[in-house]
Design an enzyme around this catalytic site. Structure first.
Site, PDB file in Angstrom:
ATOM      1  N   ASP A   1      14.588 -26.684  37.785  1.00 31.18           N
ATOM      2  CA  ASP A   1      15.746 -25.944  38.269  1.00 31.18           C
ATOM      3  C   ASP A   1      15.510 -24.461  37.891  1.00 31.18           C
ATOM      4  O   ASP A   1      14.620 -24.157  37.085  1.00 31.18           O
ATOM      5  CB  ASP A   1      16.988 -26.500  37.563  1.00 31.18           C
ATOM      6  CG  ASP A   1      18.202 -25.634  37.767  1.00 31.18           C
ATOM      7  OD1 ASP A   1      18.538 -25.344  38.918  1.00 31.18           O
ATOM      8  OD2 ASP A   1      18.828 -25.239  36.753  1.00 31.18           O
TER       9      ASP A   1
ATOM     10  N   ASP B   1      18.377 -21.407  37.857  1.00 32.84           N
ATOM     11  CA  ASP B   1      19.438 -20.703  37.135  1.00 32.84           C
ATOM     12  C   ASP B   1      19.906 -21.510  35.934  1.00 32.84           C
ATOM     13  O   ASP B   1      20.304 -22.666  36.069  1.00 32.84           O
ATOM     14  CB  ASP B   1      20.612 -20.415  38.076  1.00 32.84           C
ATOM     15  CG  ASP B   1      20.191 -19.460  39.172  1.00 32.84           C
ATOM     16  OD1 ASP B   1      19.785 -18.337  38.835  1.00 32.84           O
ATOM     17  OD2 ASP B   1      20.240 -19.839  40.356  1.00 32.84           O
TER      18      ASP B   1
HETATM   19  C1  XBP Z   1      22.620 -22.225  40.410  1.00 34.55           C
HETATM   20  C2  XBP Z   1      23.637 -21.870  41.345  1.00 34.55           C
HETATM   21  C3  XBP Z   1      23.497 -20.699  42.217  1.00 34.55           C
HETATM   22  C4  XBP Z   1      23.627 -19.361  41.540  1.00 34.55           C
HETATM   23  C5  XBP Z   1      23.879 -18.314  42.582  1.00 34.55           C
HETATM   24  O1  XBP Z   1      21.559 -22.834  41.057  1.00 34.55           O
HETATM   25  O2  XBP Z   1      24.623 -22.571  41.439  1.00 34.55           O
HETATM   26  O3  XBP Z   1      24.514 -20.823  43.138  1.00 34.55           O
HETATM   27  O4  XBP Z   1      24.739 -19.354  40.665  1.00 34.55           O
HETATM   28  O5  XBP Z   1      22.844 -18.248  43.480  1.00 34.55           O
HETATM   29  P1  XBP Z   1      20.404 -23.650  40.261  1.00 34.55           P
HETATM   30  P2  XBP Z   1      23.093 -17.838  45.012  1.00 34.55           P
HETATM   31  O6  XBP Z   1      20.904 -23.929  38.880  1.00 34.55           O
HETATM   32  O7  XBP Z   1      20.240 -24.876  41.112  1.00 34.55           O
HETATM   33  O8  XBP Z   1      19.168 -22.796  40.273  1.00 34.55           O
HETATM   34  O9  XBP Z   1      24.190 -16.813  45.031  1.00 34.55           O
HETATM   35  O10 XBP Z   1      21.783 -17.286  45.490  1.00 34.55           O
HETATM   36  O11 XBP Z   1      23.511 -19.097  45.729  1.00 34.55           O
HETATM   37 MG    MG Z   2      20.942 -24.619  36.894  1.00 31.99          MG
END
Ligand code: XBP
Ligand code: MG
Length: 262
Positions: free
Chosen positions: A10, A12
Site C-alpha cells: 500500500d 499512503d
Molecule cells: C489512501 C487514500 C487516498 C489518499 C488520497 O490510499 O485513501 O485516498 O488519502 O489520495 P492508500 P487521492 O492507503 O490505498 O495508498 O486524493 O489521490 O485519492
Molecule cells: Mg494506506
C-alpha cells in the site's frame, strides 16, 4: 510450503506518513484556491479517511457535513466534474508539497525494498491514491528511478471499486499471474486490510497515528513499523519470534505459519 514470490505495498500511511501533512494540506489548499471555506482539521481528516480515494472523500464530506451545499454559480451543471477538478488541483498541491521534501519514508521501507530487489522477490503497489501522487512520492522519497522497481503500480481509478473492495489486489495478482499464497501485503489501515484479506492475501499491518486504534483482526502480524536493525519494531499482534525488524526471512516465516494454520 508456499514460497514468497512477491511483496505488495500500500502507499499512503504504509510507505510514508502522507495523510496528515501531505494529502490533508493539499485538499485544504485546493478548497481555499476554489473559494470554498472548507478546512479539514487533523481530527476531522481522521474521520474522513474512512472513505478511500480523494474524489470519493470530497463527495462523502459534502454528503455528510455540507448537506445544504450551495454550489457557486459556475458549479451548477455537474457536481461530479467539479469534484474531479477540485481533485486535480489537490493533486497538484500534493505534488508541490512532496517536491518540498516534507515527506520521508517510514522506518524499514527502503531497506526491505532493497533486500527484495536483491533477492529477486517481485514488487508491486496497490493503492487508492492517484497514480501521479504515487510516482511523485517514489521519485522524491525513494529514488529517481524507483517507479521501475515495481512490476505493477495499481493506483487510483485503475479499478472502479476502491478499498475496502478487494479489486485493486485482484488486479495486481492477475497482472503478475501470481497466487495469493505466494505473496505478502504490507498495509496500514482497516480498509486496506479488508481489501487484501478479501483477495486471499496474508497481510502485515504497520499502524500509524490515524490507524492505531482500528481493528486488525485477520492480519498475520501487526507492528508499529517495519523497523531497522538499530530501530526495532514493536509487535502489537501476531507471532514474529525474536525478530526485531521486518525482513525477507520473517516474511517467509509468516507465509509458512499461515500455510500450516490453513
Ligand atoms: C489512501 C487514500 C487516498 C489518499 C488520497 O490510499 O485513501 O485516498 O488519502 O489520495 P492508500 P487521492 O492507503 O490505498 O495508498 O486524493 O489521490 O485519492
Ligand atoms: Mg494506506
Amino acid at each position: 510450503m508456499p514460497q514468497l514470490q512477491a511483496l505488495i505495498f500500500d502507499v499512503d500511511g504504509t510507505l510514508a506518513e502522507t495523510e496528515r501533512d501531505g494529502h490533508r494540506i493539499a485538499f485544504n489548499r485546493a478548497f481555499a484556491a476554489a473559494g470554498l471555506d472548507w478546512d479539514w482539521s487533523i481530527e476531522q481528516y481522521g474521520e474522513l479517511l474512512e472513505v478511500a480515494g480523494g474524489k470519493e472523500r470530497i463527495r462523502f464530506y459534502l454528503d455528510r457535513h455540507v448537506p445544504n451545499f450551495n454550489p457557486p454559480n459556475h458549479w451548477q451543471q455537474d457536481l461530479t466534474a467539479h469534484i474531479a477538478d477540485l481533485h486535480r488541483a489537490k493533486t497538484a498541491h500534493y505534488r508541490q508539497l512532496l517536491s518540498e521534501g516534507i515527506i520521508s519514508l517510514r522506518p524499514g521501507v527502503k531497506r526491505l525494498l532493497r533486500q527484495a530487489r536483491q533477492a529477486g522477490v517481485r514488487l508491486a503497489i496497490a493503492t487508492t491514491s492517484a497514480p501521479d501522487n504515487v510516482l511523485a512520492l517514489l521519485s522524491t522519497a525513494l529514488a529517481p528511478d524507483a517507479a521501475s522497481w515495481f512490476e505493477v503500480i495499481a493506483a487510483g481509478d485503475i479499478v472502479p471499486a476502491k478499498k475496502p473492495a478487494p479489486d485493486v489486489y485482484c488486479y495486481v495478482l492477475e497482472a503478475m499471474v501470481l497466487k495469493p499464497d505466494n505473496c505478502l501485503v504490507i498495509e496500514d489501515s482497516y480498509q486496506g486490510l479488508q481489501a487484501a484479506l478479501q483477495a486471499g492475501l496474508s497481510t502485515v499491518v504497520t499502524v500509524n497515528n490515524y490507524t492505531q486504534h482500528q481493528d486488525f483482526t485477520g492480519a498475520t502480524l501487526v507492528l508499529n513499523h517495519l523497523g531497522e536493525p538499530d530501530d526495532p519494531f514493536r509487535s502489537i499482534a501476531g507471532n514474529c519470534g525474536a525478530a526485531t525488524h521486518f525482513d525477507l526471512a520473517l516474511a517467509e516465516q509468516l507465509l509458512s505459519q499461515v500455510s500450516t494454520m490453513g
